[in-house]
Scaffold this motif. Structure first.
Motif, PDB file in Angstrom:
ATOM      1  N   LEU A 121     -36.731  52.964  -8.997  1.00 58.24           N
ATOM      2  CA  LEU A 121     -38.115  52.783  -9.417  1.00 58.24           C
ATOM      3  C   LEU A 121     -38.113  52.637 -10.937  1.00 58.24           C
ATOM      4  CD1 LEU A 121     -39.991  55.527  -7.342  1.00 58.24           C
ATOM      5  CD2 LEU A 121     -39.455  53.189  -6.676  1.00 58.24           C
ATOM      6  N   ALA A 122     -38.810  51.639 -11.454  1.00 56.04           N
ATOM      7  CA  ALA A 122     -38.802  51.417 -12.899  1.00 56.04           C
ATOM      8  C   ALA A 122     -40.099  50.766 -13.340  1.00 56.04           C
ATOM      9  CB  ALA A 122     -37.617  50.534 -13.300  1.00 56.04           C
ATOM     10  N   ARG A 123     -40.500  51.073 -14.544  1.00 54.55           N
ATOM     11  CA  ARG A 123     -41.628  50.376 -15.150  1.00 54.55           C
ATOM     12  C   ARG A 123     -41.124  49.080 -15.755  1.00 54.55           C
ATOM     13  NH1 ARG A 123     -46.175  52.657 -14.085  1.00 54.55           N
ATOM     14  NH2 ARG A 123     -46.928  50.598 -14.669  1.00 54.55           N
ATOM     15  N   GLY A 124     -41.859  47.992 -15.490  1.00 56.20           N
ATOM     16  CA  GLY A 124     -41.479  46.684 -16.009  1.00 56.20           C
ATOM     17  C   GLY A 124     -42.409  46.195 -17.084  1.00 56.20           C
ATOM     18  N   ASP A 125     -43.256  47.104 -17.625  1.00 54.14           N
ATOM     19  CA  ASP A 125     -44.212  46.694 -18.654  1.00 54.14           C
ATOM     20  C   ASP A 125     -44.006  47.479 -19.951  1.00 54.14           C
ATOM     21  OD1 ASP A 125     -45.098  49.089 -17.527  1.00 54.14           O
ATOM     22  OD2 ASP A 125     -46.701  48.105 -16.407  1.00 54.14           O
ATOM     23  N   MET A 126     -42.759  47.860 -20.208  1.00 55.27           N
ATOM     24  CA  MET A 126     -42.368  48.486 -21.472  1.00 55.27           C
ATOM     25  C   MET A 126     -41.014  47.903 -21.869  1.00 55.27           C
ATOM     26  SD  MET A 126     -41.350  52.238 -19.911  1.00 55.27           S
ATOM     27  CE  MET A 126     -40.340  52.774 -21.297  1.00 55.27           C
ATOM     28  N   LEU A 127     -40.668  47.993 -23.131  1.00 52.40           N
ATOM     29  CA  LEU A 127     -39.431  47.404 -23.644  1.00 52.40           C
ATOM     30  C   LEU A 127     -38.387  48.491 -23.835  1.00 52.40           C
ATOM     31  CD1 LEU A 127     -37.938  44.898 -24.817  1.00 52.40           C
ATOM     32  CD2 LEU A 127     -38.837  45.577 -27.060  1.00 52.40           C
ATOM     33  N   ARG A 128     -37.239  48.304 -23.227  1.00 47.58           N
ATOM     34  CA  ARG A 128     -36.131  49.241 -23.401  1.00 47.58           C
ATOM     35  C   ARG A 128     -34.824  48.472 -23.538  1.00 47.58           C
ATOM     36  NH1 ARG A 128     -37.168  49.236 -17.923  1.00 47.58           N
ATOM     37  NH2 ARG A 128     -38.650  50.942 -17.902  1.00 47.58           N
ATOM     38  N   SER A 129     -33.860  49.079 -24.215  1.00 50.48           N
ATOM     39  CA  SER A 129     -32.525  48.505 -24.273  1.00 50.48           C
ATOM     40  C   SER A 129     -31.939  48.456 -22.869  1.00 50.48           C
ATOM     41  CB  SER A 129     -31.623  49.351 -25.176  1.00 50.48           C
ATOM     42  OG  SER A 129     -32.034  49.288 -26.522  1.00 50.48           O
ATOM     43  N   PRO A 130     -31.063  47.505 -22.582  1.00 49.11           N
ATOM     44  CA  PRO A 130     -30.433  47.458 -21.266  1.00 49.11           C
ATOM     45  C   PRO A 130     -29.736  48.782 -20.945  1.00 49.11           C
ATOM     46  CG  PRO A 130     -29.983  45.442 -22.485  1.00 49.11           C
ATOM     47  CD  PRO A 130     -30.645  46.375 -23.442  1.00 49.11           C
TER      48      PRO A 130
END
Length: 476
Positions: free
Chosen positions: A102-111
Motif C-alpha cells: 500500500l502506498a501513497r502516489g500523490d507525494m514525492l519520495r526518493s526511490p
C-alpha cells in the motif's frame, strides 16, 4: 506481488493550484508526481497495480494508460476524495494472505520501494513503519498492516506513539528525501531540489545543457526553443514544446513547463512557470509560481488572478482533435429526423401536460460562446432532448457524456460532453460531491452495455423541472 496506490487527495492545501491539478498530476520538474511512484514500482519489480483515484480520472488515464510504459499492469478503482483507506480495502476484494504493498502516489519520495518491500517481507509478521527524511514515507505492507491503515490516510501522521509501543511494530529508516507537497512553499522547494539533482535517486526529465553556472545546468524537453543558455547564470528544467525569447534573462532556479511561451525582455528568477502558461513582454517573475493567469507567492501563500492577457495568461495551443466521430453524428442525425417526424405527437403531449410551457430553454457555453438550445417539455428524457441532437450532428457535443447543463468542475479538461449521461437521467438534486463521483465513474467505464443502459433509463426517468440558466465552460 501487487500494489495499491492511492492518488485520491483533494489537494485543498495547495489552493488555488487544486483548481488546475489534482496532487497526483502536479508536475515536479516536468514530470507528474504519480510518474515517480510508477517508476519506483517498476524498479522494485512490482507489475500489478491498482490505482485508487477520485478526481481528474480522464487526465490520469491519459497519462498512465494501462501502465505499459513502465512495464506495469494498471487497473483503476474509484473512491471518494481522501476516503478512509479502511473503507476502501474491503471493496477491493483482496487476498488476505497475499503480500500487498500500500502506498501513497500523490507525494514525492526518493526511490525506496524496493528496499521497503524486501525488508517488510523479512518481517512479515510485524507492521513496518517506513521513515524517510524523518517523515512518514506513506508505505505499508499487507497483511501485517491491516490494523494500521489509518497511518496511510491523508494527511499523513508522523506521530507514531500510538503504534510505536506495540510489540509487533518495527520502524525502518530509509535513505533519501521526502516531500509531502502539502504547501505551495514545499512544492516550490521540491521543484528546486529536483532541478539541482538533490533528490536522492531521482533526476529531472530531458537532455542536459550547461549554463553559466559551473555546477548546474538545464534539462531541456523536445521541440523547445531557448536563447543561449550557456550565457544564463541559472539552472533548471524546461519542458516540451516551449518557446523562450532569446532576450529573456534567467537567474538561479527556473522551471518552465511544457507548451509555455515566455515573451521578450522578461526576467525569471527562482520561479516556476507551469504548463500552458504565457509570460508577457518585460515581466519580472521572482520567487513566484505562474499557472495560466494565476500569480502565486509560495512564501506567503498569496495568489492573484490577472485578467490582462498581455501580462500572464493561458497559452492557447492548438487543441488535439477530439471531434465527435462521424458514425455518432450519423446516428444522431437519424434520431433527429425521427424527432421531426414525431414532433406533432410530442407537441400534443407537451400541451397535455400540467406545465404551461411547451419548450424548455437551456443555455450552455461551448468554445467560449453562449449557445441556446430547446427541448420538449416531456416526461421522457429521451424524447425531450431529441431537438438538441442537432448539437451532436454539428459535432459540438457527444451523444453520451458528462452533462453540459450543469456547471462542471473547472479542473476537468475532458471534452466528452453529451446529451445523455448519468446526471441527465436523475430527477433528484444531486449533491456536489456525489455529482462528481457519478460522472467520474461514468467516464471511467465507457462500455457499450452501460450506454445501452442509459438509453433504457432515459425512457423510465421523468424529466427534471426547468431550472435557471446555467453555464459550462468547455476548456480548450
Amino acid at each position: 506481488m501487487q500494489a495499491i496506490i492511492f492518488a485520491n487527495r483533494d489537494g485543498k492545501e495547495l489552493a488555488p493550484l487544486d483548481s488546475y491539478y489534482c496532487p497526483a498530476l502536479l508536475p515536479v520538474s516536468n514530470k507528474s508526481i504519480i510518474e515517480y511512484t510508477l517508476e519506483d514500482l517498476a524498479e522494485a519489480g512490482i507489475e500489478r497495480v491498482k490505482l485508487v483515484v477520485s478526481t481528474q480520472v480522464s487526465e490520469i488515464k491519459t497519462l498512465v494508460g494501462n501502465g505499459e510504459l513502465w512495464g506495469l499492469e494498471v487497473e483503476y478503482f474509484l473512491s471518494k476524495q481522501q476516503e478512509d483507506i479502511s473503507k476502501i480495502i474491503p471493496r477491493l476484494a483482496l487476498d488476505r494472505t497475499e503480500s500487498i504493498l500500500l502506498a501513497r502516489g500523490d507525494m514525492l519520495r526518493s526511490p525506496c520501494i524496493k528496499h521497503f518491500v524486501q525488508f517488510s517481507q523479512q518481517m512479515s509478521q510485524s507492521f513496518v513503519i517506513a521513515k524517510l527524511d524523518d517523515q512518514n514515507a506513506g508505505l505499508m505492507m499487507l497483511p501485517a498492516a491491516i490494523s494500521y491503515t489509518e497511518e496511510l490516510n491523508w494527511p499523513l501522521c508522523n506521530d507514531t506513539k500510538h503504534t510505536g509501543d506495540k510489540h509487533d511494530t518495527v520502524t525502518q529508516v530509509l535513505h533519501g528525501d521526502c516531500y509531502m507537497l502539502n504547501t505551495l512553499d514545499e512544492y516550490m522547494r521540491a521543484n528546486q531540489a529536483m532541478a539541482l539533482k538533490k533528490v536522492v535517486g531521482a533526476e529531472p526529465k530531458g537532455r542536459y545543457c550547461s549554463s553559466a553556472d559551473e555546477a548546474n545546468g538545464f534539462y531541456i524537453g523536445a521541440q523547445t526553443k531557448t536563447g543561449q543558455l550557456r550565457m544564463q547564470n541559472a539552472w533548471g528544467v524546461i519542458g516540451d514544446n516551449t518557446w523562450i525569447d532569446e532576450s529573456v534573462n534567467m537567474q538561479q532556479s527556473v522551471i518552465v513547463g511544457k507548451n509555455c511561451l515566455v515573451d521578450a525582455k522578461s526576467s525569471l528568477k527562482n520561479c516556476i512557470i507551469l504548463d500552458d502558461s504565457y509570460v508577457g513582454q518585460g515581466l519580472n517573475v521572482c520567487n513566484a509560481i505562474i499557472c495560466n493567469n494565476m500569480l502565486l507567492t509560495p512564501s506567503t501563500g498569496g495568489a492573484i488572478k490577472l485578467n490582462d492577457d498581455s501580462i500572464i495568461a493561458k497559452n492557447h495551443n492548438q487543441a488535439p482533435n477530439r471531434k465527435v466521430k462521424l458514425l455518432e453524428r450519423l446516428y444522431a442525425l437519424s434520431l433527429f429526423i425521427l424527432g421531426i417526424l414525431i414532433s406533432p405527437g410530442l407537441l400534443l403531449a407537451s400541451l397535455a401536460s400540467s406545465n404551461k410551457s411547451t419548450f424548455i430553454k437551456d443555455i450552455i457555453k461551448l468554445d467560449n460562446n453562449n449557445c441556446a438550445c430547446w427541448r420538449w417539455n416531456h416526461n421522457s428524457l429521451f424524447f425531450s432532448r431529441l431537438p438538441q441532437l442537432y448539437l451532436v450532428v454539428l459535432g459540438r457535443l457527444h451523444f453520451f457524456g458528462r452533462t453540459p447543463f450543469l456547471k462542471q468542475d473547472q479542473r476537468s479538461n475532458n471534452n466528452e460532453l453529451g446529451l445523455y449521461g448519468p446526471l441527465q437521467l436523475r430527477r433528484d438534486v444531486v449533491p456536489e460531491e456525489e455529482r462528481q463521483l457519478i460522472e467520474t465513474e461514468f467516464m471511467l467505464t465507457k462500455q457499450k452495455s452501460q450506454r445501452w443502459q442509459l438509453i433504457k433509463q432515459s425512457f423510465s426517468y421523468s424529466a427534471p423541472e426547468p431550472q435557471t440558466t446555467t453555464e459550462l465552460t468547455k476548456h480548450e
